[in-house]
Motif scaffolding. Structure first.
Motif, PDB file in Angstrom:
ATOM      1  N   PHE A 118     -35.158  -2.650 107.636  1.00  0.00           N
ATOM      2  CA  PHE A 118     -35.890  -3.879 107.897  1.00  0.00           C
ATOM      3  C   PHE A 118     -37.109  -3.641 108.792  1.00  0.00           C
ATOM      4  CE2 PHE A 118     -31.265  -5.260 107.828  1.00  0.00           C
ATOM      5  CZ  PHE A 118     -31.274  -5.506 106.458  1.00  0.00           C
ATOM      6  N   TRP A 136     -36.376  -9.920 110.849  1.00  0.00           N
ATOM      7  CA  TRP A 136     -34.972  -9.540 110.718  1.00  0.00           C
ATOM      8  C   TRP A 136     -34.383  -9.190 112.087  1.00  0.00           C
ATOM      9  CZ3 TRP A 136     -31.336  -9.457 106.916  1.00  0.00           C
ATOM     10  CH2 TRP A 136     -31.771  -9.779 105.626  1.00  0.00           C
ATOM     11  N   ALA A 164     -26.719  -9.210 109.929  1.00  0.00           N
ATOM     12  CA  ALA A 164     -28.163  -9.029 109.771  1.00  0.00           C
ATOM     13  C   ALA A 164     -28.715 -10.218 108.999  1.00  0.00           C
ATOM     14  CB  ALA A 164     -28.464  -7.724 109.027  1.00  0.00           C
ATOM     15  N   SER A 165     -29.748 -10.845 109.547  1.00  0.00           N
ATOM     16  CA  SER A 165     -30.368 -11.995 108.895  1.00  0.00           C
ATOM     17  C   SER A 165     -31.746 -12.206 109.491  1.00  0.00           C
ATOM     18  CB  SER A 165     -29.516 -13.254 109.066  1.00  0.00           C
ATOM     19  OG  SER A 165     -29.417 -13.592 110.441  1.00  0.00           O
ATOM     20  N   ARG A 166     -32.527 -13.031 108.817  1.00  0.00           N
ATOM     21  CA  ARG A 166     -33.850 -13.363 109.332  1.00  0.00           C
ATOM     22  C   ARG A 166     -33.723 -14.355 110.486  1.00  0.00           C
ATOM     23  NH1 ARG A 166     -34.958 -12.880 103.716  1.00  0.00           N
ATOM     24  NH2 ARG A 166     -36.497 -11.246 103.315  1.00  0.00           N
TER      25      ARG A 166
END
Length: 575
Positions: free
Chosen positions: A541, A547, A568-570
């Protein structure tokens, strides 16, 4: 020869449990007896022997015992008479009912998970189902031999070519480096702690370094989840309104989630996925592909089924009727798969108010080892789509399987989010580990204080991770465990190839660590997981600053000792 250099004698198996009527073969790795039913036997007069000891998979142990005692065994015939020893049990005179003796059984050279007669290997390899399956898998478009092997990073630090001997002082130095690096990452990175301060770190400080966020009660829609699950598991007539909504839905659709502990883990993972906004924000826009859930190392696929069904329910609540794609990646076949539940749900129907909509899920199973799956080819692509919207999940993907799964996603740019519950760190491999550069950078810096870090040091770390389930009142693990213990410590016992389970206890005692063996073992687990998070941040990322990769405890430690979750994410989707 010093005492520590003396070879350790093989340990004898514990006594059989009382009234044990199952197979008598002892599994040293699992530290319990085989639970399969023994094969029916008969003596030379055709009478059934009630003292049969071995199942079909361990029949060779009986045959080997007879050979060791000099029994007369004729090819294609039965076991001969004239037994010399009165110590032999009656079943040593027996043969399998209705069958002749065909010789020793050995693992299949193509698929060692099943046994074949040694005399029939040449014929078996021509018709072995595993060979046909392998040929079929290698012909798939997503198959690319060894594409995800090799891990990431240097194999050994270039700081020093000198390799010190692995004596007690060096092991203690490595243990102190583990606590030092852990303290730098998780406790106080601004202030450099002295060696004595590091030794005084407690087990609770190591555990609490990660936040514990259990969202299972939110998904269940109840306040006292522990009381509810305890009462529900006993089936003592609890009122229906006391049962969690997710548990009710899982029971309604006959989803084999694995019991209350597993349901709670799945519920918390689902809660974190929902909290990141990955269920409702996956609603398709014009020209985009439909939402998708991908479970790595899926097994039966029940975790992915629950998450995909919950996503379908969330989307249907927003007025969408499109189906959620569920991709299950698993190398071996299994029974009771998620596909069966979806077919059953399609016939029975679902109400619009259900929190799980199995009728809105379309499933595809990819039967292939993660080492060989090209995810960019395995996941669907749609012409003109803006975003694949893939949510990747994994629950207790053992050891190196987590590293293979993470590396397989390196070329899949359109991932919405990721949630992976790690486990079995003792089965990790330095060759496949994706966080090699991270650990080398940490341990061979001023923080770690080591001159070299490589496979040798990593193997010590992964061996120490098994101490996270040790009983501090004893220097060794108990020899046998009950069914309840195995459920409680599911995926928590790591295989130690050298048999030195208590070595970490001696290291902790000699080094004066207050955290104990469990604390040091848990610190090793978190460092291995940190390397994985760092790999994703720096390599997967790095081109997207939105991220965020983080790690937390998603359930309490008494539910499962392997309770770390990588998320894990925005950032814009985090609630």
């Amino acid at each position: 020869m010093s005492r520590k250099d003396e070879p350790s004698s093989p340990s004898l198996p514990p006594p059989l449990p009382e009234k044990w009527d199952r197979c008598h073969a002892y599994n040293e790795r699992k530290r319990r007896y085989c639970r399969q039913l023994p094969i029916p036997l008969s003596d030379e007069r055709g009478q059934t022997n009630k003292r049969a000891r071995y199942c079909g998979n361990h029949r060779h142990l009986m045959e080997q015992s007879m050979l060791n005692h000099g029994h007369n065994i004729r090819d294609g015939g039965i076991i001969g008479k004239g037994l010399q020893s009165e110590m032999l049990l009656n079943e040593d005179k027996c043969i399998e009912v209705g069958k002749k003796y065909r010789g020793k059984r050995v693992p299949c050279p193509i698929d060692p998970s099943h046994l074949v007669f040694e005399s029939a290997i040449s014929k078996h390899v021509l018709v072995c189902p595993a060979a046909k399956e392998k040929l079929e898998v290698t012909g798939r478009s997503y198959y690319c031999n060894g594409i995800n092997l090799g891990g990431f990073g240097a194999m050994i630090s270039a700081v020093s070519e000198r390799r010190v001997e692995s004596d007690a002082a060096d092991v203690q130095q490595l243990a102190l480096a583990v606590i030092r690096v852990f303290g730098h990452l998780y406790l106080d990175s601004k202030t450099k702690l002295t060696d004595q301060q590091l030794r005084n770190i407690t087990e609770s400080e190591i555990y609490n370094a990660l936040p514990e966020v259990d969202l299972s009660s939110v998904e269940e829609g109840i306040s006292d989840l522990a009381t509810c699950q305890s009462t529900t598991s006993k089936q003592n007539g609890l009122a229906p309104n006391k049962t969690g909504r997710l548990t009710c839905a899982i029971t309604k659709h006959h989803i084999k989630a694995g019991g209350p502990r597993h349901v709670r883990q799945i519920a918390s993972i689902l809660g974190h996925v929902r909290q990141q906004g990955l269920l409702t924000t996956n609603k398709s826009e014009a020209g985009s592909s439909p939402p998708l859930v991908c479970e790595m190392g899926a097994g039966r696929g029940m975790t992915g089924l629950v998450v995909a069904s919950a996503m379908g329910a969330s989307l249907s609540g927003d007025g969408s009727s499109e189906k959620v794609g569920l991709y299950l990646i698993e190398r071996s076949g299994t029974r009771g798969k998620a596909e069966t539940k979806i077919r059953t749900a399609a016939k029975s129907g679902n109400s619009a108010g259900d929190c799980l909509r199995l009728d809105l899920v379309e499933v595809k199973r990819i039967k292939c080892d993660l080492a060989h799956v090209d995810m960019s080819s395995a996941l669907p692509t749609h012409a003109g789509s803006k975003d694949l919207k893939a949510l990747v999940i994994a629950k207790h993907l053992c050891g190196a399987g987590t590293d293979l799964a993470i590396k397989s996603l390196r070329n899949v740019g359109s991932i919405n989010g990721l949630a992976m519950a790690t486990c079995c760190h003792g089965l990790c491999s330095w060759d496949e580990y994706v966080g090699r550069d991270s650990l080398i950078r940490l341990f061979c810096s001023e923080t770690g204080g080591l001159s070299v870090f490589g496979a040798k040091e990593f193997n010590v770390l992964k061996r120490w991770t098994s101490a996270s389930v040790l009983d501090e009142n004893s220097s060794t693990e108990v020899a046998t465990r009950t069914d309840e213990d195995e459920v409680k410590e599911e995926h928590s016992t790591n295989y130690l190839d050298d048999g030195r389970r208590q070595k970490i206890v001696a290291v902790v005692k000699e080094s004066g660590f207050v955290c104990g063996a469990r604390g040091l073992g848990r610190a090793c687990q978190r460092l291995i997981d940190f390397g994985r998070c760092d790999y994703m941040t720096r390599n997967m990322f790095r081109s997207d600053d939105n991220w965020k990769v983080r790690m937390l405890h998603y359930v309490p430690g008494d539910i499962t000792p392997q309770n770390a979750l990588i998320l894990a994410s925005r950032c814009s989707r985090q609630g």
